[in-house]
Design a protein around this motif. Sequence first.
Motif, short mmCIF file in Angstrom:
data_model
loop_
_atom_site.label_atom_id
_atom_site.label_comp_id
_atom_site.label_asym_id
_atom_site.label_seq_id
_atom_site.Cartn_x
_atom_site.Cartn_y
_atom_site.Cartn_z
N ALA A 261 -45.60 -32.22 17.54
CA ALA A 261 -44.65 -33.09 16.83
C ALA A 261 -44.69 -34.50 17.39
N MET A 262 -44.81 -34.63 18.72
CA MET A 262 -44.92 -35.96 19.33
C MET A 262 -46.17 -36.68 18.84
N ALA A 263 -47.28 -35.97 18.82
CA ALA A 263 -48.56 -36.58 18.46
C ALA A 263 -48.63 -36.94 16.98
N GLU A 264 -47.95 -36.16 16.14
CA GLU A 264 -48.10 -36.29 14.69
C GLU A 264 -46.98 -37.08 14.02
N THR A 265 -45.96 -37.48 14.79
CA THR A 265 -44.84 -38.23 14.22
C THR A 265 -44.94 -39.67 14.70
N PRO A 266 -45.31 -40.60 13.81
CA PRO A 266 -45.64 -41.97 14.24
C PRO A 266 -44.54 -42.68 15.02
N ASN A 267 -43.28 -42.42 14.70
CA ASN A 267 -42.24 -43.18 15.41
C ASN A 267 -41.75 -42.50 16.69
N VAL A 268 -42.31 -41.34 17.03
CA VAL A 268 -42.04 -40.74 18.35
C VAL A 268 -42.97 -41.41 19.35
N MET A 269 -42.40 -42.04 20.34
CA MET A 269 -43.17 -42.90 21.23
C MET A 269 -44.03 -42.10 22.22
N PRO A 270 -45.17 -42.68 22.63
CA PRO A 270 -46.09 -42.00 23.56
C PRO A 270 -45.58 -42.08 25.00
N GLN A 271 -44.45 -41.46 25.22
CA GLN A 271 -43.79 -41.50 26.52
C GLN A 271 -43.17 -40.15 26.78
N LEU A 272 -43.26 -39.68 28.01
CA LEU A 272 -42.68 -38.38 28.37
C LEU A 272 -42.15 -38.43 29.79
N HIS A 273 -40.88 -38.09 29.94
CA HIS A 273 -40.32 -37.92 31.28
C HIS A 273 -40.22 -36.41 31.53
N MET A 274 -41.03 -35.91 32.48
CA MET A 274 -41.12 -34.48 32.75
C MET A 274 -40.82 -34.22 34.22
N PRO A 275 -39.60 -33.76 34.54
CA PRO A 275 -39.23 -33.55 35.94
C PRO A 275 -40.08 -32.48 36.63
N LEU A 276 -40.70 -32.87 37.74
CA LEU A 276 -41.49 -31.94 38.56
C LEU A 276 -40.61 -31.27 39.61
N GLN A 277 -39.86 -32.06 40.34
CA GLN A 277 -39.01 -31.67 41.48
C GLN A 277 -39.81 -31.30 42.72
N SER A 278 -40.80 -30.41 42.59
CA SER A 278 -41.68 -30.09 43.72
C SER A 278 -43.00 -29.58 43.17
N GLY A 279 -44.08 -29.82 43.94
CA GLY A 279 -45.38 -29.29 43.54
C GLY A 279 -45.70 -27.97 44.20
N SER A 280 -44.81 -27.47 45.04
CA SER A 280 -45.04 -26.23 45.78
C SER A 280 -44.45 -25.03 45.04
N ASP A 281 -45.26 -24.02 44.79
CA ASP A 281 -44.76 -22.82 44.12
C ASP A 281 -43.63 -22.15 44.89
N PRO A 282 -43.72 -21.96 46.22
CA PRO A 282 -42.59 -21.35 46.95
C PRO A 282 -41.31 -22.17 46.84
N VAL A 283 -41.43 -23.49 46.90
CA VAL A 283 -40.23 -24.32 46.78
C VAL A 283 -39.67 -24.25 45.37
N LEU A 284 -40.54 -24.29 44.36
CA LEU A 284 -40.06 -24.15 42.98
C LEU A 284 -39.33 -22.84 42.78
N LYS A 285 -39.82 -21.78 43.40
CA LYS A 285 -39.14 -20.48 43.31
C LYS A 285 -37.77 -20.56 43.97
N ALA A 286 -37.70 -21.18 45.15
CA ALA A 286 -36.42 -21.32 45.85
C ALA A 286 -35.45 -22.20 45.06
N MET A 287 -35.99 -23.15 44.31
CA MET A 287 -35.16 -24.02 43.46
C MET A 287 -34.71 -23.31 42.18
N ARG A 288 -35.28 -22.14 41.90
CA ARG A 288 -35.10 -21.43 40.62
C ARG A 288 -35.58 -22.28 39.46
N ARG A 289 -36.68 -22.95 39.66
CA ARG A 289 -37.36 -23.64 38.57
C ARG A 289 -38.35 -22.66 37.98
#
Length: 508
Positions: A261-289
């Motif tokens: 939908a982002m790619a195919e809808t002209p007025n949806v801007m080419p911008q995305l804010h995607m929270p990572l929080q951590s790159g570590s799988d064990p930490v992501l698990k502890a965060m309940r992400r």
Amino acid sequence: MSSIDRSQSVGGTRTYEVRTYGCQMNVHDSERLAGLLEDAGYVRAPEGSDGEADVVVFNTCAVRENADNKLYGNLGHLAPKKAARPGMQIAVGGCLAQKDRDTIVKKAPWVDVVFGTHNIGKLPVLLERARVQEEAQVEIAESLEAFPSTLPTRRESAYAAWVSISVGCNNTCTFCIVPALRGKEKDRRPGDILAEIEALVAEGVSEITLLGQNVNAYGSDIGDREAFSKLLRACGKIDGLERVRFTSPHPRDFTDDVIAAMAETPNVMPQLHMPLQSGSDPVLKAMRRSYRQERFLGIIDKVRAAIPHAAISTDIIVGFPGETEEDFEQTLHVVREARFAQAFTFQYSKRPGTPAAEMDGQIPKKVVQERYERLVALQEEISWEENKKQVGRTLELMVAEGEGRKDDTTHRLSGRAPDNRLVHFTKPDQEVRPGDVVTVEITYAAPHHLLAEGPVLDVRRTRAGDAWEKRNAEKASKPSQPAGVLLGLPRVGVPEPLPVAAGGCGCD
């Protein structure tokens, strides 16, 4: 002389000031609070009044550790001002108010009103009740009384607007207190959202940002997993709506249909804010992400394949309990792989009431600081490299108001590119208004902004610019009136009336 007569006022009308802390949801709520107060007859205090208004409202955040200290410090600063002006009122709302409740008036007994995240529509009534009864009013609702978008709004911008599509959050991240304070996710009906956007566009708005605590989970409350992508596509059919953005999504709910939908809808801007929080799988698990590094990087790859020029930003927490040096290196690895245009980086902040606050392995401040500085240095380098790739590109900018702090001294204007990068450009000879669109060529890149030092290639006057011009003309003709835009949104059916202010007996 009554207390109201002794307060400062403009032309006999009581003035207000709203101080906002925290996320975009709070910014949007503050627009509602301002709209409610003006609907009730208040006028905004002049800029820089610093607590001289008749009503000062704190819209608080509870995410960071120092939120409490900051609030009580500010309340303490106002105490002598209020003592000197008995008609002055102080109200505290938002997430910290939802959390602390009666504690606020115990620590700061000069506060008149405490209200929560679910009942912001009650503010004018509570202020009047506190004035009549001459005692503090604390009213915290446990669930949403009315969706905020049914309330009047004082928008700061004539050309851009927030649009809430949901409130609350169903996630259980161990570091976050927001779900406990904002409640479970509640979605608006798509027709109501689109009706609001159409009303905004009719007022001259050309850019909207869809807002939710977990914006792409939209649909879970109404039983449609593709509701968010359908909403993006529907926005693409609204005449006059030039730019659509959204914040903040969650990797768990970020599905392929949203990317399409982002790619195919002209007025949806080419911008995305995607929270990572951590790159570590064990930490992501502890965060309940509920995602892991591979899933996150897979989303980034898919977005870049579908939208090559997309600018991707993120949130990262450094020093979560139990984070090892190896865990932190995994975060740096993801930052190098994802090549974010921008990262909002935070040192872990212990919040009472969250599971993470009780976890073993709290990281010493010195270690957290050292890791934080390494992360910031890496991201600065990447941001600069990514911005340098923009040099030589021709971009359409939506002219912004108040985003270039040095514009007056550099004789430049500022605007936002489609991917939301900030660009400072040479002021053209012809008039350019906030909300208008200019075409420029990028000549220089810094880590946090771009420059277009050559002549502007094209200026397109827009309805949004017309709306800005109209607003400022009205302000010039009525200098005592605030500069914002008051908008009553369309409602389905007859709205519930506000309760009548209580009399001396305290009965409604």
